[in-house]
Design an enzyme around this catalytic site. Structure first.
Site, PDB file in Angstrom:
ATOM      1  N   ARG A 160      -6.064  -0.476 -13.219  1.00 21.26           N
ATOM      2  CA  ARG A 160      -6.622   0.854 -13.467  1.00 21.26           C
ATOM      3  C   ARG A 160      -6.019   1.414 -14.761  1.00 21.26           C
ATOM      4  O   ARG A 160      -4.909   1.086 -15.141  1.00 21.26           O
ATOM      5  CB  ARG A 160      -6.306   1.799 -12.306  1.00 21.26           C
ATOM      6  CG  ARG A 160      -7.138   1.525 -11.058  1.00 21.26           C
ATOM      7  CD  ARG A 160      -6.849   2.504  -9.942  1.00 21.26           C
ATOM      8  NE  ARG A 160      -5.510   2.332  -9.432  1.00 21.26           N
ATOM      9  CZ  ARG A 160      -4.453   3.038  -9.776  1.00 21.26           C
ATOM     10  NH1 ARG A 160      -4.570   4.070 -10.623  1.00 21.26           N
ATOM     11  NH2 ARG A 160      -3.269   2.786  -9.279  1.00 21.26           N
ATOM     12  N   TYR A 217     -12.842  -4.450 -14.275  1.00 16.04           N
ATOM     13  CA  TYR A 217     -11.763  -4.652 -13.297  1.00 16.04           C
ATOM     14  C   TYR A 217     -11.972  -3.757 -12.067  1.00 16.04           C
ATOM     15  O   TYR A 217     -12.251  -2.559 -12.191  1.00 16.04           O
ATOM     16  CB  TYR A 217     -10.385  -4.352 -13.912  1.00 16.04           C
ATOM     17  CG  TYR A 217      -9.353  -4.165 -12.818  1.00 16.04           C
ATOM     18  CD1 TYR A 217      -8.840  -5.272 -12.142  1.00 16.04           C
ATOM     19  CD2 TYR A 217      -8.980  -2.894 -12.386  1.00 16.04           C
ATOM     20  CE1 TYR A 217      -7.967  -5.100 -11.072  1.00 16.04           C
ATOM     21  CE2 TYR A 217      -8.104  -2.715 -11.326  1.00 16.04           C
ATOM     22  CZ  TYR A 217      -7.603  -3.818 -10.677  1.00 16.04           C
ATOM     23  OH  TYR A 217      -6.753  -3.654  -9.613  1.00 16.04           O
ATOM     24  N   LYS A 230     -11.518   4.131  -5.480  1.00 13.50           N
ATOM     25  CA  LYS A 230     -10.690   5.250  -5.891  1.00 13.50           C
ATOM     26  C   LYS A 230     -11.540   6.394  -6.452  1.00 13.50           C
ATOM     27  O   LYS A 230     -11.251   7.571  -6.234  1.00 13.50           O
ATOM     28  CB  LYS A 230      -9.639   4.792  -6.910  1.00 13.50           C
ATOM     29  CG  LYS A 230      -8.616   3.795  -6.333  1.00 13.50           C
ATOM     30  CD  LYS A 230      -8.076   4.283  -5.045  1.00 13.50           C
ATOM     31  CE  LYS A 230      -6.887   3.578  -4.413  1.00 13.50           C
ATOM     32  NZ  LYS A 230      -6.499   2.261  -4.623  1.00 13.50           N
ATOM     33  N   HIS A 232      -4.749   8.489   0.169  1.00 16.48           N
ATOM     34  CA  HIS A 232      -4.415   7.100  -0.193  1.00 16.48           C
ATOM     35  C   HIS A 232      -3.527   6.531   0.914  1.00 16.48           C
ATOM     36  O   HIS A 232      -2.322   6.333   0.709  1.00 16.48           O
ATOM     37  CB  HIS A 232      -3.691   7.112  -1.546  1.00 16.48           C
ATOM     38  CG  HIS A 232      -3.562   5.773  -2.202  1.00 16.48           C
ATOM     39  ND1 HIS A 232      -2.629   5.527  -3.192  1.00 16.48           N
ATOM     40  CD2 HIS A 232      -4.237   4.614  -2.040  1.00 16.48           C
ATOM     41  CE1 HIS A 232      -2.743   4.270  -3.608  1.00 16.48           C
ATOM     42  NE2 HIS A 232      -3.710   3.696  -2.923  1.00 16.48           N
ATOM     43  N   SER A 251       0.385   2.791  -5.214  1.00 17.46           N
ATOM     44  CA  SER A 251      -0.234   1.490  -5.426  1.00 17.46           C
ATOM     45  C   SER A 251       0.819   0.384  -5.468  1.00 17.46           C
ATOM     46  O   SER A 251       1.871   0.543  -6.088  1.00 17.46           O
ATOM     47  CB  SER A 251      -1.018   1.502  -6.733  1.00 17.46           C
ATOM     48  OG  SER A 251      -2.012   2.499  -6.665  1.00 17.46           O
ATOM     49  N   CYS A 288       2.812  -0.685  -3.159  1.00 14.18           N
ATOM     50  CA  CYS A 288       4.077  -0.343  -2.508  1.00 14.18           C
ATOM     51  C   CYS A 288       4.058  -0.641  -1.016  1.00 14.18           C
ATOM     52  O   CYS A 288       4.899  -0.141  -0.264  1.00 14.18           O
ATOM     53  CB  CYS A 288       4.429   1.118  -2.759  1.00 14.18           C
ATOM     54  SG  CYS A 288       4.900   1.440  -4.459  1.00 14.18           S
ATOM     55  N   ASP A 294      -5.970   1.141   2.744  1.00 10.91           N
ATOM     56  CA  ASP A 294      -5.839   1.814   1.442  1.00 10.91           C
ATOM     57  C   ASP A 294      -6.280   3.279   1.456  1.00 10.91           C
ATOM     58  O   ASP A 294      -5.669   4.099   0.790  1.00 10.91           O
ATOM     59  CB  ASP A 294      -6.652   1.056   0.392  1.00 10.91           C
ATOM     60  CG  ASP A 294      -6.263   1.401  -1.037  1.00 10.91           C
ATOM     61  OD1 ASP A 294      -5.057   1.350  -1.357  1.00 10.91           O
ATOM     62  OD2 ASP A 294      -7.151   1.749  -1.836  1.00 10.91           O
ATOM     63  N   ARG A 311      -5.894  -9.941  -7.454  1.00 12.43           N
ATOM     64  CA  ARG A 311      -6.334  -9.346  -6.177  1.00 12.43           C
ATOM     65  C   ARG A 311      -7.283 -10.260  -5.410  1.00 12.43           C
ATOM     66  O   ARG A 311      -7.940 -11.117  -5.997  1.00 12.43           O
ATOM     67  CB  ARG A 311      -7.087  -8.037  -6.476  1.00 12.43           C
ATOM     68  CG  ARG A 311      -6.230  -6.979  -7.175  1.00 12.43           C
ATOM     69  CD  ARG A 311      -5.920  -5.827  -6.281  1.00 12.43           C
ATOM     70  NE  ARG A 311      -4.881  -4.962  -6.832  1.00 12.43           N
ATOM     71  CZ  ARG A 311      -4.335  -3.957  -6.143  1.00 12.43           C
ATOM     72  NH1 ARG A 311      -4.729  -3.701  -4.914  1.00 12.43           N
ATOM     73  NH2 ARG A 311      -3.394  -3.215  -6.675  1.00 12.43           N
TER      74      ARG A 311
HETATM   75  P1  GTP Z   1      -2.550  -1.147  -3.447  1.00 16.82           P
HETATM   76  O1  GTP Z   1      -3.617  -2.071  -2.971  1.00 16.82           O
HETATM   77  O2  GTP Z   1      -2.296  -1.256  -4.906  1.00 16.82           O
HETATM   78  O3  GTP Z   1      -2.796   0.269  -3.052  1.00 16.82           O
HETATM   79  O4  GTP Z   1      -1.155  -1.673  -2.820  1.00 16.82           O
HETATM   80  P2  GTP Z   1      -0.497  -1.623  -1.365  1.00 16.82           P
HETATM   81  O5  GTP Z   1       0.204  -0.326  -1.167  1.00 16.82           O
HETATM   82  O6  GTP Z   1      -1.484  -2.029  -0.326  1.00 16.82           O
HETATM   83  O7  GTP Z   1       0.663  -2.732  -1.483  1.00 16.82           O
HETATM   84  P3  GTP Z   1       0.799  -4.180  -0.809  1.00 16.82           P
HETATM   85  O8  GTP Z   1       0.909  -4.098   0.680  1.00 16.82           O
HETATM   86  O9  GTP Z   1      -0.247  -5.060  -1.350  1.00 16.82           O
HETATM   87  O10 GTP Z   1       2.228  -4.629  -1.367  1.00 16.82           O
HETATM   88  C1  GTP Z   1       2.490  -4.735  -2.734  1.00 16.82           C
HETATM   89  C2  GTP Z   1       3.738  -5.544  -2.980  1.00 16.82           C
HETATM   90  O11 GTP Z   1       4.847  -5.010  -2.254  1.00 16.82           O
HETATM   91  C3  GTP Z   1       3.581  -7.003  -2.540  1.00 16.82           C
HETATM   92  O12 GTP Z   1       4.082  -7.836  -3.538  1.00 16.82           O
HETATM   93  C4  GTP Z   1       4.417  -7.089  -1.287  1.00 16.82           C
HETATM   94  O13 GTP Z   1       4.940  -8.364  -1.100  1.00 16.82           O
HETATM   95  C5  GTP Z   1       5.498  -6.013  -1.491  1.00 16.82           C
HETATM   96  N1  GTP Z   1       5.933  -5.436  -0.192  1.00 16.82           N
HETATM   97  C6  GTP Z   1       5.134  -4.957   0.792  1.00 16.82           C
HETATM   98  N2  GTP Z   1       5.842  -4.546   1.861  1.00 16.82           N
HETATM   99  C7  GTP Z   1       7.152  -4.757   1.555  1.00 16.82           C
HETATM  100  C8  GTP Z   1       8.380  -4.540   2.267  1.00 16.82           C
HETATM  101  O14 GTP Z   1       8.433  -4.062   3.404  1.00 16.82           O
HETATM  102  N3  GTP Z   1       9.539  -4.882   1.607  1.00 16.82           N
HETATM  103  C9  GTP Z   1       9.513  -5.415   0.354  1.00 16.82           C
HETATM  104  N4  GTP Z   1      10.680  -5.711  -0.216  1.00 16.82           N
HETATM  105  N5  GTP Z   1       8.379  -5.650  -0.344  1.00 16.82           N
HETATM  106  C10 GTP Z   1       7.204  -5.330   0.249  1.00 16.82           C
HETATM  107  C1  SPV Z   2      -4.549   0.737  -6.220  1.00 12.26           C
HETATM  108  O1  SPV Z   2      -4.279   0.574  -7.422  1.00 12.26           O
HETATM  109  O2  SPV Z   2      -4.029   1.640  -5.530  1.00 12.26           O
HETATM  110  C2  SPV Z   2      -5.494  -0.188  -5.556  1.00 12.26           C
HETATM  111  C3  SPV Z   2      -6.249  -1.114  -6.379  1.00 12.26           C
HETATM  112  O3  SPV Z   2      -5.671  -0.122  -4.353  1.00 12.26           O
HETATM  113  S1  SPV Z   2      -7.526  -0.327  -7.265  1.00 12.26           S
HETATM  114  O4  SPV Z   2      -8.785  -0.597  -6.578  1.00 12.26           O
HETATM  115  O5  SPV Z   2      -7.536  -0.937  -8.596  1.00 12.26           O
HETATM  116  O6  SPV Z   2      -7.311   1.081  -7.330  1.00 12.26           O
HETATM  117 MN    MN Z   3      -4.440   1.563  -3.419  1.00 17.99          MN
END
Ligand code: GTP
Ligand code: SPV
Ligand code: MN
Length: 604
Positions: free
Chosen positions: A76, A204, A213, A233, A255, A257, A284, A381
């Site tokens: 983004r 993208y 979003k 979110h 994002s 996290c 999400d 992704r």
């Molecule tokens: P968006 O789709 O961008 O909104 O991201 P999200 O909040 O869904 O994050 P996602 O669950 O995909 O995790 C992103 C990164 O954080 C990945 O590389 C995970 O491996 C890492 N991660 C997730 N949960 C944990 C956790 O409990 N501990 C640690 N150390 N890393 C984590």
């Molecule tokens: C984020 O960035 O929080 C996502 C991926 O979930 S996107 O669709 O690019 O916003």
């Molecule tokens: Mn997101």
């Protein structure tokens, strides 16, 4: 042939055809036949065509496709994202703003004739189950088959959305053109007062899957403020307890996290043995609305997951990986050329020798990664259908949504913020949401690892003035009264002196959810501290991880360091004053009172 007789849709589509001047117009009905034809077309483009998609190994990954975006178009672009309201103050200090008239005048010439020689696709879709009263209809116009195929996974796409819309004018008008994918002329623009989104010069995900979003957060948050609901979110999960009752929790993390990971977690052994199960409702986005019983209900408006690939593996997120095994789209991951499957950092410890790096360079993956270079882009992704998820909730398609017991905020904080704490009340919880800050990730362009304020994990997604948004949170709390969910904050990312994470995370986060749910049911006491209620030592279940999380480490995880928190509060005051209030953010007085109270608590 058009798929609807809705005069509002037809008028808008005619205008967009006149503007973009495509050679051909295709209405997307959502039929398998049409999807197959589009897939055949996009996979038969010549190598080197930027729009090309590839079939992956159809035995190992049936129905799965692969795509690479331009190297300058992988995340983004917050600095090129605009909220265009008639009054600048209504966009507030967290958004880029331009007068709608000026923005339309600037972008119209860019769309003029942009689809010459190309096909325009018109995609009707529903956000939320078609039959739900909470759902909303959008129509996306695009010149990208990649977008059509992604929208098919991420939304309820097709004619049923038009049937639901009838002759109503209540739909979001989404216009996308990849144009030249020129980063200098890339714009992601929301016009909340016109129910309109214009996106140009990107291909993208987050910039072009306009349901996500752009609509479900930026436009929907604006609609929610006016209509008495919230677009957040947040993931939505259900914890089924041994007695069979399911408690639902929403969590907002910035994002990349950990939302997808928490939403799909597999509880540790001991919990499984005792009969606990976790179900995913969403990973999400949550739309939250008071129900007839006065409680807050959450609905996931999406129909699939657009998840971060790196770090996803059998152990960290089995359910996400399983979701990608059929009918998924992979973007900017690496290829294992030996069997035409996919690879990314953290999938396993064996980078393929015969690999294609995400930019398309063929390489020896072992040597490549040994040099410290990444094979997959850090923001690569997968787009996966929700129905593929082994732990998808039986309530996923529920028209009413699910009743929420707890709301959880979190972010990446190396220090200061404890593993978990609970707010004193809803107003304090709103303050805690406003105080979310997190180290930046690859999900948006710009530096990674820099601590920044990201209120409610919504900084890039609030479609109006952030102060009004906080006021809306307070108003919703007042309306819900004692039926409001309890509000918590978590931090999976606290580090020790050597820079290592102290908390194992992932499935072990169940242990924290357990405490949260017990707090909601008044089953466990807590320590009242200056910043909120903290778990008593011994109340976070560490059975099975005692070696890793010793009492000494748990004490560090739960520590509220007076010096650090005094700095934190000072920074929050500076943030409110300088970044928000001084720049036109209308901060509710109640939030300043919370700040005063915590400051006093710390000085006691
Ligand atoms: P968006 O789709 O961008 O909104 O991201 P999200 O909040 O869904 O994050 P996602 O669950 O995909 O995790 C992103 C990164 O954080 C990945 O590389 C995970 O491996 C890492 N991660 C997730 N949960 C944990 C956790 O409990 N501990 C640690 N150390 N890393 C984590
Ligand atoms: C984020 O960035 O929080 C996502 C991926 O979930 S996107 O669709 O690019 O916003
Ligand atoms: Mn997101």
């Amino acid at each position: 042939m058009s798929l609807t007789t809705n005069p509002n849709v037809l008028k808008w589509v005619d205008e967009m055809i006149a503007l973009c001047k495509p050679d051909k117009v295709v209405w997307i009905d959502g039929s398998q036949e049409q999807l197959d034809a589009l897939t055949a077309e996009v996979t038969s483009l010549p190598d080197g065509d930027p729009n090309k998609m590839y079939y992956l190994n159809q035995e190992k990954l049936p129905g799965c496709l692969y795509h690479r975006t331009a190297e300058n178009d992988v995340a983004r672009v917050e600095d090129r994202t605009f909220i265009c309201t008639r009054n600048k103050e209504d966009a507030g200090p967290t958004n880029n703003w331009m007068d709608p008239k000026e923005m339309y005048a600037k972008l119209t010439p860019m769309y003029d004739g942009v689809m010459k020689g190309q096909t325009m696709y018109i995609i009707p879709y529903s956000m939320g189950p078609v039959a739900s009263p909470i759902s909303k209809i959008g129509v996306e116009i695009t010149d990208s088959i990649y977008v059509v195929l992604n929208m098919n996974i991420m939304t309820r796409m097709g004619k049923a959305a038009f049937d639901r819309l009838g002759d109503s004018n209540d739909f979001v008008r989404c216009l996308h053109s990849k144009a030249d994918v020129d980063p200098e002329n890339r714009y992601i623009v929301q016009f909340p007062e016109d129910n309109t989104i214009w996106s140009i010069n990107s291909a993208y995900g987050g910039n072009v899957i306009l349901s996500k979003k752009c609509f479900a957060l930026r436009i929907a948050s604006f609609q929610g403020k006016n209509e008495g609901w919230m677009a957040e979110h947040m993931l939505i999960l259900g914890v089924q307890k041994p007695d069979g009752e399911t408690k639902y929790v929403c969590a907002a993390f910035p994002s990349a996290c950990g939302k997808t990971n928490l939403a799909m977690l597999i509880p540790p052994e001991g919990y499984l043995k005792n009969g606990y199960k976790v179900f995913t409702v969403g990973d999400d986005i949550a739309w939250l609305k008071p129900g007839e019983d006065g409680r807050l209900y959450a609905l996931n408006p999406e129909n699939g997951f657009f998840g971060v690939a790196p770090g996803t593996n059998e152990k960290s997120n089995y359910n996400a990986l399983a979701s990608t095994m059929k009918n998924a789209i992979f973007t900017n991951v690496a290829l294992n050329n030996a069997d035409n499957t996919v690879w990314w950092e953290g999938l396993d410890k064996n980078p393929p020798e015969d690999a294609t790096e995400w930019t398309g360079i063929k390489t020896n993956g072992k040597e490549w990664t040994a040099e410290g270079k990444k094979l997959a882009h850090p923001n690569s992704r997968f787009t996966a259908p929700a129905i593929n998820c082994p732990c998808i909730s039986p309530e996923f398609d529920s028209a009413a949504g699910v009743p929420i017991s707890a709301i959880v905020f979190g972010g990446r904080r190396a220090s200061t913020t404890p593993l978990v704490y609970q707010s004193f009340d809803w107003t304090h919880g709103t303050y805690i949401g406003s105080a979310v800050s997190s180290e930046t990730t690859a999900a948006a362009t710009g530096a990674v690892g820099v601590l920044r304020h990201d209120p409610m994990a919504m900084k890039p997604f609030i479609g109006y003035n952030v102060g009004d948004y906080w006021q809306h949170w307070l108003d919703m709390g007042a309306k819900l009264g004692d039926k409001a969910p309890k509000i918590f904050n978590v931090n999976w990312f606290k580090k020790d002196e050597n820079g290592n994470f102290m908390w194992p995370g992932f499935g072990d986060n169940m242990r924290v959810l357990d405490w949260i749910i017990k707090r909601c049911e008044n089953e466990v006491e807590a320590d009242e501290t200056a910043i909120g209620y903290l778990p008593k030592m011994g109340d976070i279940n560490v059975e099975g991880i005692e070696d890793e999380v010793t009492p000494e480490i748990m004490e560090k995880l739960l520590a509220v360091d007076k010096n650090l928190w005094t700095q934190e509060i000072a920074e929050m005051r500076r943030y409110y004053d300088e970044d928000i209030a001084a720049k036109g953010g209308r901060i509710p007085a109640e939030l300043y009172s919370v700040l005063d109270k915590i400051e006093n608590n710390l000085n006691k």
